[in-house]
Scaffold this active site. Structure first.
Site, short mmCIF file in Angstrom:
data_model
loop_
_atom_site.label_atom_id
_atom_site.label_comp_id
_atom_site.label_asym_id
_atom_site.label_seq_id
_atom_site.Cartn_x
_atom_site.Cartn_y
_atom_site.Cartn_z
N ASP A 26 38.64 42.91 78.40
CA ASP A 26 39.79 42.03 78.20
C ASP A 26 40.32 41.53 79.54
O ASP A 26 39.87 41.96 80.60
CB ASP A 26 40.88 42.76 77.40
N ASP A 74 49.78 52.75 71.15
CA ASP A 74 49.98 52.22 69.78
C ASP A 74 48.65 52.09 69.03
O ASP A 74 48.58 51.46 67.98
CB ASP A 74 50.71 50.87 69.82
N HIS A 99 45.83 50.67 70.17
CA HIS A 99 44.98 49.50 70.45
C HIS A 99 43.75 49.91 71.26
O HIS A 99 43.76 50.90 72.00
CB HIS A 99 45.75 48.38 71.15
N GLU A 111 45.81 44.63 69.28
CA GLU A 111 47.04 45.30 68.89
C GLU A 111 47.07 45.51 67.37
O GLU A 111 46.33 44.85 66.63
CB GLU A 111 48.24 44.42 69.31
C1 GLP Z 1 45.33 48.64 78.49
C2 GLP Z 1 43.91 48.12 78.33
C3 GLP Z 1 43.09 49.02 77.45
C4 GLP Z 1 43.29 50.47 77.83
C5 GLP Z 1 44.72 50.85 77.61
C6 GLP Z 1 45.01 52.31 77.92
O1 GLP Z 1 46.21 48.10 77.56
N1 GLP Z 1 43.85 46.78 77.85
O2 GLP Z 1 41.72 48.66 77.54
O3 GLP Z 1 42.46 51.29 77.07
O4 GLP Z 1 45.51 50.02 78.47
O5 GLP Z 1 45.22 52.48 79.28
P1 GLP Z 1 45.30 53.84 80.05
O6 GLP Z 1 43.92 54.34 80.15
O7 GLP Z 1 45.87 53.48 81.39
O8 GLP Z 1 46.20 54.72 79.27
#
Ligand code: GLP
Length: 245
Positions: free
Chosen positions: A67, A138, A140, A145
């Site tokens: 993304d 949440d 995702h 989302e």
């Molecule tokens: C972001 C990214 C996701 C990732 C998520 C969790 O929103 N778009 O790909 O998995 O954060 O991040 P973290 O690993 O920092 O908790």
């Protein structure tokens, strides 16, 4: 789903890197799906270590990001392209030209056309062989989302307030600086990866992890779609696993 609960981030990184190494050993020109966020950082460091001692090379691999934010200027340090160049590519021997990221700045294309072009480029490359995933608090994955469709393709989406708050730490805790839109691989796109590894650590992920593994397959928890994938390993620390029955 194969659920692996481990004591530390180091053990999780070792185990996931073992899986990636097995894929790349079998197929040196493998396509890796790479994620941002904190969860995969230790994996990128471990890949770097193994490359340094000559146990592994990503020289023939390509990498596809999940993304990207929409609304940041080209080259912004917190864009996912710059983040992956810094945290992943610079630690490995992957050719920087072999990192592909959704591109909201594609000249002559609308955002929707750029999203479709990115989706098509993954297919044209033969698909992702190993997809690294994190999970949002949440539920995702990538930036899919809650409330979307389970078979979506790469698309433009909005970010929830919760996700923007979670990610504001990368923007000096200034929520106003966190983009409200993104370009993200869809759940249908992600599900086409041959093999998937997901990392979740910390009590802040426990609820989402429970919904992903034990809840119904539902857009309310986008990660729950992974229950339908034939080859997915979920790597958890004890806190992230604490609500599992
Ligand atoms: C972001 C990214 C996701 C990732 C998520 C969790 O929103 N778009 O790909 O998995 O954060 O991040 P973290 O690993 O920092 O908790």
């Amino acid at each position: 789903m194969n659920i692996v609960v481990l004591d530390s981030e180091t053990e999780i990184a070792t185990r996931m890197t073992d899986e990636i190494q097995a894929v790349v050993t079998r197929k040196p020109e493998a396509n890796l799906g790479v994620a941002t966020g904190s969860s995969p950082l230790a994996v990128y460091r471990e890949l770097g270590k193994r490359i340094q001692v000559g146990d592994l090379t990503l020289a023939k691999c390509q990498a596809f990001a999940l993304d990207e934010y929409v609304g940041l200027p080209l080259g912004h340090p917190e864009s996912y392209r710059q983040t992956l160049l810094r945290e992943f590519v610079s630690r490995t021997d992957l050719n920087p030209d072999s990192l592909f990221t959704p591109n909201p700045h594609l000249e002559g294309k609308t955002l929707d056309e750029a999203a479709a072009a990115y989706d098509a480029s993954i297919k044209a490359a033969g698909g992702v062989d190993y997809q690294i995933l994190g999970i949002g608090s949440d539920g995702h994955i990538a930036f899919n989302e809650p409330g979307g469709t389970l078979d979506s393709r790469t698309h433009i989406g909005g970010l929830t307030e919760q996700t923007r708050r979670d990610n504001s730490r990368f923007f000096e805790n200034n929520l106003d600086e966190v983009p409200t839109q993104c370009m993200t691989q869809g759940l249908g796109t992600i599900m086409e990866a041959a093999q998937i590894g997901l990392i979740a650590m910390g009590s802040g992920k426990a609820q989402a992890v429970k919904a992903m593994i034990e809840g119904p397959i539902s857009p309310d928890c986008p990660a729950s779609v992974l229950q339908n994938h034939p080859q997915v390993t979920v790597f958890l620390d004890r806190d992230a696993a604490s609500l599992l029955g």
